[in-house]
Design an enzyme around this catalytic site. Structure first.
Site, mmCIF file in Angstrom:
data_model
loop_
_atom_site.group_PDB
_atom_site.id
_atom_site.type_symbol
_atom_site.label_atom_id
_atom_site.label_comp_id
_atom_site.label_asym_id
_atom_site.label_seq_id
_atom_site.Cartn_x
_atom_site.Cartn_y
_atom_site.Cartn_z
ATOM 1 N N ARG A 1 0.829 -1.208 0.000
ATOM 2 C CA ARG A 1 0.000 0.000 0.000
ATOM 3 C C ARG A 1 0.867 1.264 0.000
ATOM 4 N NH1 ARG A 1 -3.054 2.025 4.877
ATOM 5 N NH2 ARG A 1 -4.157 3.855 4.114
ATOM 6 N N HIS B 1 0.535 3.951 -2.957
ATOM 7 C CA HIS B 1 0.059 5.312 -2.690
ATOM 8 C C HIS B 1 1.113 6.369 -3.001
ATOM 9 C CE1 HIS B 1 -3.820 4.551 -0.196
ATOM 10 N NE2 HIS B 1 -3.666 3.678 -1.165
ATOM 11 N N HIS C 1 -5.839 -6.919 -3.678
ATOM 12 C CA HIS C 1 -6.752 -7.080 -2.550
ATOM 13 C C HIS C 1 -6.882 -8.533 -2.112
ATOM 14 C CE1 HIS C 1 -8.982 -2.965 -3.099
ATOM 15 N NE2 HIS C 1 -7.775 -2.840 -2.586
ATOM 16 N N TRP D 1 -10.336 -8.855 2.762
ATOM 17 C CA TRP D 1 -10.972 -9.170 1.480
ATOM 18 C C TRP D 1 -11.087 -10.673 1.257
ATOM 19 C CZ3 TRP D 1 -7.711 -4.770 1.617
ATOM 20 C CH2 TRP D 1 -8.261 -3.584 1.123
ATOM 21 N N ASP E 1 -14.686 -2.678 -5.504
ATOM 22 C CA ASP E 1 -14.423 -4.079 -5.887
ATOM 23 C C ASP E 1 -15.629 -4.643 -6.638
ATOM 24 O OD1 ASP E 1 -11.894 -4.375 -4.442
ATOM 25 O OD2 ASP E 1 -13.085 -4.375 -2.605
#
Length: 287
Positions: free
Chosen positions: A55, A59, A182, A198, A242
């Protein structure tokens, strides 16, 4: 698209003119990247922190805007102002803290290279594909943070995803492939305003995200922060962004393919992730 045509930012133009780039190259040459990979691998194993390292890299890089060459992987979140304060980056101080301990042993590696390599190591360590990686990202200054709102809003659907990813020169297929990350990690109500994992195995990088999207029964609900989510009978969770992949024919076809063919997902994810991590980096895109 032909990435060599992406306009260069002010930073890129300065680098191309000489000295910062030479300095960066000299710094790179002094880094033992095998040793760095080894320390990052140990970190992922010891702290089980693979998902948040992915992540952090995403990002950093996912701020890129092809139209003007701004954003991209350049370590801006290391400052206490700017991007580190954006809502989408809540909790990422944890990831930066984890890799900062390693940075001390490799002082000449840029934060942008460190964060991107940490993600590559994490993906492999969790069973995912080997991702092509090379050093060359330089860190930018405190004033180079971009405005808030360039990263995806999880409450939105495909038109929004296209706005965000096409801005970076990604295709619909890339959007679906990258969404497959995910398969690992979870959501934290205090960070993103969403809850739960997830998939059933949050530290296994595989194609289960796509299998579950297609095959499980998802029930819509509103969480305690007032955000819409979807819950399966397994106690796993999805976001509106999603579920949106199932509602768009140009996205759904890739979800179906990756659910059937993990090797193809790995191949396409690896290509898209390398592209993501190299967006707008002058060393990789100069003529």
């Amino acid at each position: 698209g032909n990435t060599s045509q992406i306009p260069m930012s002010k930073r890129a133009a300065e680098e191309k003119s000489g000295s910062p780039n030479k300095k960066a190259k000299a710094a790179e040459a002094s880094v033992d990247f095998d040793a760095l990979r080894s320390e990052l691998t140990d970190l992922v194993r010891e702290k089980n922190c693979g998902p948040i390292l992915i992540r952090l890299s995403w990002h950093d890089a996912g701020t890129f805007k092809a139209a003007d060459g701004s954003g991209g992987p350049r370590g801006c979140m290391r400052f206490s102002t700017g991007e580190s304060t954006h809502g989408a980056n809540a909790g990422l101080g944890v990831a930066r803290g984890l890799v900062d301990g390693i940075k001390k042993n490799f002082p000449s590696v840029s934060n942008a290279d460190l964060w991107s390599l940490a993600a590559v190591v994490a993906i492999k360590e969790m069973g995912g594909p080997a991702i092509s990686w090379r050093p060359g990202r330089t860190d930018s200054g405190e004033g180079d943070s971009v405005e808030e709102g360039r990263l995806p809003d999880a409450q939105q659907a495909c038109p929004h995803l296209r706005d965000v990813f096409h801005r970076m020169t990604f295709s619909d297929q890339d959007i679906v492939a990258l969404s497959g990350a995910h398969s690992v990690g979870g959501m934290h109500m205090d960070r993103s305003g969403h809850m739960g994992d997830w998939t059933a195995r949050r530290f296994n990088f595989d194609n289960s995200y796509f299998e579950d999207l297609l095959n499980l029964k998802w029930v819509k609900f509103t969480n305690d922060k007032g955000n819409v989510q979807f819950k399966s009978e397994r106690g796993t969770f999805m976001l509106p962004s999603d579920m949106a992949l199932l509602d768009d024919k140009k996205m759904l076809c890739w979800v179906q393919l990756y659910a059937k063919d993990e090797a193809r997902f790995f191949q396409d994810f690896a290509a898209a992730f390398t592209k993501l991590q190299e967006l707008g980096v002058p060393a990789f895109h100069s003529a």
